[in-house]
Design a protein around this motif. Structure first.
Motif, PDB file in Angstrom:
ATOM      1  N   THR A   1     -51.783  31.293 -38.061  1.00 44.19           N
ATOM      2  CA  THR A   1     -51.197  30.538 -39.137  1.00 44.19           C
ATOM      3  C   THR A   1     -52.278  30.135 -39.999  1.00 44.19           C
ATOM      4  O   THR A   1     -52.048  29.956 -41.322  1.00 44.19           O
ATOM      5  N   LYS A   2     -52.982  29.045 -39.400  1.00 40.51           N
ATOM      6  CA  LYS A   2     -54.070  28.374 -40.044  1.00 40.51           C
ATOM      7  C   LYS A   2     -55.050  29.195 -40.521  1.00 40.51           C
ATOM      8  O   LYS A   2     -55.708  29.185 -41.665  1.00 40.51           O
ATOM      9  N   ALA A   3     -55.719  29.945 -39.502  1.00 42.28           N
ATOM     10  CA  ALA A   3     -56.825  30.956 -39.940  1.00 42.28           C
ATOM     11  C   ALA A   3     -56.605  31.841 -41.175  1.00 42.28           C
ATOM     12  O   ALA A   3     -57.399  32.077 -41.802  1.00 42.28           O
ATOM     13  N   TRP A   4     -55.466  32.365 -41.449  1.00 43.13           N
ATOM     14  CA  TRP A   4     -55.192  33.346 -42.296  1.00 43.13           C
ATOM     15  C   TRP A   4     -54.299  32.903 -43.506  1.00 43.13           C
ATOM     16  O   TRP A   4     -53.687  33.577 -44.211  1.00 43.13           O
ATOM     17  N   ASN A   5     -54.112  31.502 -43.405  1.00 39.95           N
ATOM     18  CA  ASN A   5     -53.545  30.571 -44.358  1.00 39.95           C
ATOM     19  C   ASN A   5     -51.963  31.307 -44.736  1.00 39.95           C
ATOM     20  O   ASN A   5     -51.555  31.544 -46.001  1.00 39.95           O
ATOM     21  N   LEU A   6     -51.240  31.750 -43.572  1.00 37.23           N
ATOM     22  CA  LEU A   6     -49.968  31.761 -43.416  1.00 37.23           C
ATOM     23  C   LEU A   6     -48.859  30.752 -43.822  1.00 37.23           C
ATOM     24  O   LEU A   6     -49.385  29.490 -43.507  1.00 37.23           O
ATOM     25  N   THR A   7     -47.671  31.123 -44.375  1.00 39.17           N
ATOM     26  CA  THR A   7     -46.719  30.080 -44.397  1.00 39.17           C
ATOM     27  C   THR A   7     -45.373  30.351 -43.995  1.00 39.17           C
ATOM     28  O   THR A   7     -44.461  30.507 -44.792  1.00 39.17           O
ATOM     29  N   PRO A   8     -45.339  30.174 -42.685  1.00 36.56           N
ATOM     30  CA  PRO A   8     -43.953  30.540 -42.122  1.00 36.56           C
ATOM     31  C   PRO A   8     -43.175  29.519 -42.217  1.00 36.56           C
ATOM     32  O   PRO A   8     -43.413  28.261 -42.709  1.00 36.56           O
ATOM     33  N   ASP A   9     -41.802  29.745 -42.005  1.00 34.76           N
ATOM     34  CA  ASP A   9     -40.875  28.699 -41.928  1.00 34.76           C
ATOM     35  C   ASP A   9     -40.738  27.963 -40.550  1.00 34.76           C
ATOM     36  O   ASP A   9     -40.111  26.820 -40.593  1.00 34.76           O
ATOM     37  N   VAL A  10     -41.083  28.666 -39.530  1.00 33.23           N
ATOM     38  CA  VAL A  10     -40.985  28.195 -38.256  1.00 33.23           C
ATOM     39  C   VAL A  10     -42.086  28.722 -37.487  1.00 33.23           C
ATOM     40  O   VAL A  10     -42.626  29.753 -37.563  1.00 33.23           O
ATOM     41  N   VAL A  11     -42.786  27.931 -36.552  1.00 29.43           N
ATOM     42  CA  VAL A  11     -43.985  28.177 -35.698  1.00 29.43           C
ATOM     43  C   VAL A  11     -43.211  27.997 -34.051  1.00 29.43           C
ATOM     44  O   VAL A  11     -42.913  26.959 -33.953  1.00 29.43           O
ATOM     45  N   THR A  12     -43.760  29.088 -33.361  1.00 33.19           N
ATOM     46  CA  THR A  12     -43.305  28.692 -31.875  1.00 33.19           C
ATOM     47  C   THR A  12     -44.648  28.970 -31.068  1.00 33.19           C
ATOM     48  O   THR A  12     -45.627  30.015 -31.537  1.00 33.19           O
ATOM     49  N   ILE A  13     -44.851  28.364 -30.015  1.00 30.89           N
ATOM     50  CA  ILE A  13     -46.010  28.423 -29.434  1.00 30.89           C
ATOM     51  C   ILE A  13     -45.743  27.941 -27.790  1.00 30.89           C
ATOM     52  O   ILE A  13     -45.126  27.227 -27.393  1.00 30.89           O
ATOM     53  N   GLY A  14     -46.408  28.400 -26.917  1.00 30.94           N
ATOM     54  CA  GLY A  14     -46.231  28.122 -25.470  1.00 30.94           C
ATOM     55  C   GLY A  14     -47.529  28.322 -24.978  1.00 30.94           C
ATOM     56  O   GLY A  14     -48.544  28.366 -25.460  1.00 30.94           O
ATOM     57  N   LYS A  15     -47.502  28.167 -23.236  1.00 29.97           N
ATOM     58  CA  LYS A  15     -48.720  28.417 -22.530  1.00 29.97           C
ATOM     59  C   LYS A  15     -49.834  27.660 -22.779  1.00 29.97           C
ATOM     60  O   LYS A  15     -49.965  26.700 -22.143  1.00 29.97           O
ATOM     61  N   ALA A  16     -50.819  28.015 -23.553  1.00 24.82           N
ATOM     62  CA  ALA A  16     -51.912  27.358 -23.617  1.00 24.82           C
ATOM     63  C   ALA A  16     -52.164  25.878 -23.703  1.00 24.82           C
ATOM     64  O   ALA A  16     -52.868  25.103 -23.657  1.00 24.82           O
ATOM     65  N   ILE A  17     -51.020  25.577 -24.713  1.00 26.29           N
ATOM     66  CA  ILE A  17     -51.158  24.092 -25.117  1.00 26.29           C
ATOM     67  C   ILE A  17     -51.034  23.066 -24.177  1.00 26.29           C
ATOM     68  O   ILE A  17     -51.346  21.960 -24.314  1.00 26.29           O
ATOM     69  N   GLY A  18     -50.503  23.376 -22.822  1.00 25.56           N
ATOM     70  CA  GLY A  18     -50.335  22.578 -21.785  1.00 25.56           C
ATOM     71  C   GLY A  18     -51.413  22.533 -20.982  1.00 25.56           C
ATOM     72  O   GLY A  18     -51.479  21.815 -19.583  1.00 25.56           O
ATOM     73  N   GLY A  19     -52.397  23.389 -21.122  1.00 21.77           N
ATOM     74  CA  GLY A  19     -53.552  23.451 -20.154  1.00 21.77           C
ATOM     75  C   GLY A  19     -53.399  23.636 -18.842  1.00 21.77           C
ATOM     76  O   GLY A  19     -54.206  23.260 -17.987  1.00 21.77           O
ATOM     77  N   GLY A  20     -52.189  24.528 -18.514  1.00 20.01           N
ATOM     78  CA  GLY A  20     -52.060  24.962 -17.136  1.00 20.01           C
ATOM     79  C   GLY A  20     -50.853  24.190 -16.741  1.00 20.01           C
ATOM     80  O   GLY A  20     -50.106  24.678 -15.746  1.00 20.01           O
TER      81      GLY A  20
END
Length: 448
Positions: A265-284
């Motif tokens: 999203t940031k690397a390619w300058n995208l403009t979504p209405d919603v972002v979902t993310i999991g796994k990596a952000i909790g560091g395990g």
């Protein structure tokens, strides 16, 4: 062309060597009779060698199994351990938080910090939490159906959004159908979903023109069918079409987080209405999140008939628990930093270049795809441009041979495909060791 008899012989040899060097893992698997499939989760039966390795410990980019063998880990929990195993700052934060209470159903100050940081990284402004990206996607789908009153969700063929029922749809000979192997689907997936090939804007517009699609849920680049990268103009075209047909756009960054600190999203300058993310952000530690644009959040907040507090179906008792949030803050603040991504991406470039050199040396019809800190070799050249093309290029025996060959020499790849992920703890020496072993595997396969 591959000599299939030679491949079969090499795979048999490597499996025999694997069994001989891992007797304790074999014994653990044999006695696990009270586990469904003999493993804690059935996907652990994706085992190229006949039985899985059993974990003793994992630190940084190194895994040690119960037989005492150490492995350079390029799998990293299929992204869950992208921060490396047991990163020091995350481990310390988790220990402190657990000792002071983990699940009190009360907010902590860490949550507001995490929400602000995710906004900085991904742009959308209002965040809520889950334990898996699957649930984050499910809850977002419910919210966007509520806003639009539209019943269907559109996905890319052979996408991956966890076990979301609506997402298990593919194209076969141009016709939508349930993805093969779909377990216990509540309804035919074509009732709830529409599908278009990745990189096919004309196909996307045909589906959106029906006027019944609440949202397009997509990875900015396909990942779990092999990395499939966007062609020039494709993602801009998706955004233009979703706006034209008054359809929300959801970027699932769970795997494409490898593209940078704010994912694709940031690397390619995208403009979504919603972002979902999991796994990596909790560091395990299990953690996930979904972020809404200010416009989406405002529209939801005007719908007073929605029960978002009690039985509305967009939360869970453990979602946003103090332990997960503490782990997420420590991971984002101290481990998966902007500087860490620069180094991880450079390592992935080195990995990809090493693999490409081996491919070129043998004039193989293979290719390498890279997505930031993630790289993958493909048994096709040029690399596939759609999920369906990518699925058609799978070669299970060749994949198993490479995975077992590497494991027998101390290297782990993601078991579902030939994907390697770099962590902040990964070293150049580990990357170069992979190139050496990969080259030997290819040489043995194509030896005259």
């Amino acid at each position: 062309m591959i000599d299939r008899d030679r491949l079969a012989g090499l795979l048999s040899r490597e499996r025999a060597a694997f069994a001989e060097r891992n007797p304790r893992s074999a014994a653990e698997y044999a006695k696990a009779g009270h586990l469904f499939g003999r493993v804690p989760m059935t996907w652990m039966n994706k085992k190229a060698a006949g039985f899985p390795l059993y974990l003793d410990s994992a630190v940084g980019a190194v895994v040690t199994d119960v037989d005492g063998h150490e492995y350079t880990d390029f799998c990293l929990g299929d992204t869950a351990a992208m921060a490396g195993h047991a990163p020091e700052q995350t481990a310390e934060a988790v220990q402190r938080r657990f000792a002071s209470g983990a699940c009190a159903m009360l907010p902590t100050p860490d949550a507001a910090w995490v929400g602000a940081e995710l906004t900085r990284r991904f742009g959308v402004t209002e965040w809520s939490f889950a334990l898996t990206a699957t649930d984050a996607n499910r809850w977002v789908i419910r919210l966007l159906r509520a806003i639009t009153g539209r019943p269907r969700i559109l996905f890319n063929s052979y996408c991956y959004h966890g076990s979301v029922d609506e997402s298990l749809i593919v194209l076969e000979d141009g016709r939508p159908r349930n993805r093969e192997g779909n377990v216990g689907a509540p309804v035919d997936v074509t009732v709830t979903s529409r599908v278009a090939e990745y990189n096919d804007l004309a196909g996307l517009e045909r589906e959106l023109a029906h006027g019944d699609v609440a949202a397009v849920v997509m990875e900015p680049a396909l990942t779990n069918i092999g990395i499939v990268l966007p062609e020039p103009g494709y993602l801009d075209g998706v955004r233009e079409l979703t706006r034209r047909y008054d359809t929300f756009l959801v970027n699932d960054e769970t795997h494409t987080f490898s593209a940078g600190p704010g994912g694709a999203t940031k690397a390619w300058n995208l403009t979504p209405d919603v972002v979902t993310i999991g796994k990596a952000i909790g560091g395990g530690i299990p953690a996930a999140a979904y972020g809404l644009s200010a416009e989406v959040a405002a529209r939801i907040n005007t719908m007073k008939e929605l029960d978002l507090v009690d039985m509305g179906g967009v939360g869970g008792t453990l979602a946003g628990n103090a332990l997960s949030i503490a782990a997420t803050r420590a991971t984002l603040e101290h481990v998966l930093t902007d500087a860490a991504f620069e180094r991880m991406t450079a390592l992935a470039e080195r990995f990809a270049a090493g693999v490409q050199a081996v491919i070129a040396a043998h004039d193989l019809p293979w290719s390498v795809s890279r997505l930031g800190a993630r790289a993958e070799y493909r048994f096709a050249s040029p690399a596939p441009r759609t999920g369906t093309e990518s699925a058609a290029k799978a070669d299970p025996d060749l994949e198993d041979y490479l995975h077992v060959y590497l494991a027998n020499r101390g290297i782990l790849l993601t078991p579902f495909h030939n994907m390697a992920l770099m962590s902040p703890a990964t070293t150049e020496a580990q990357v170069d060791h992979h190139r050496t072993v990969f080259a030997r595997a290819v040489e043995e396969l194509y030896r005259a």
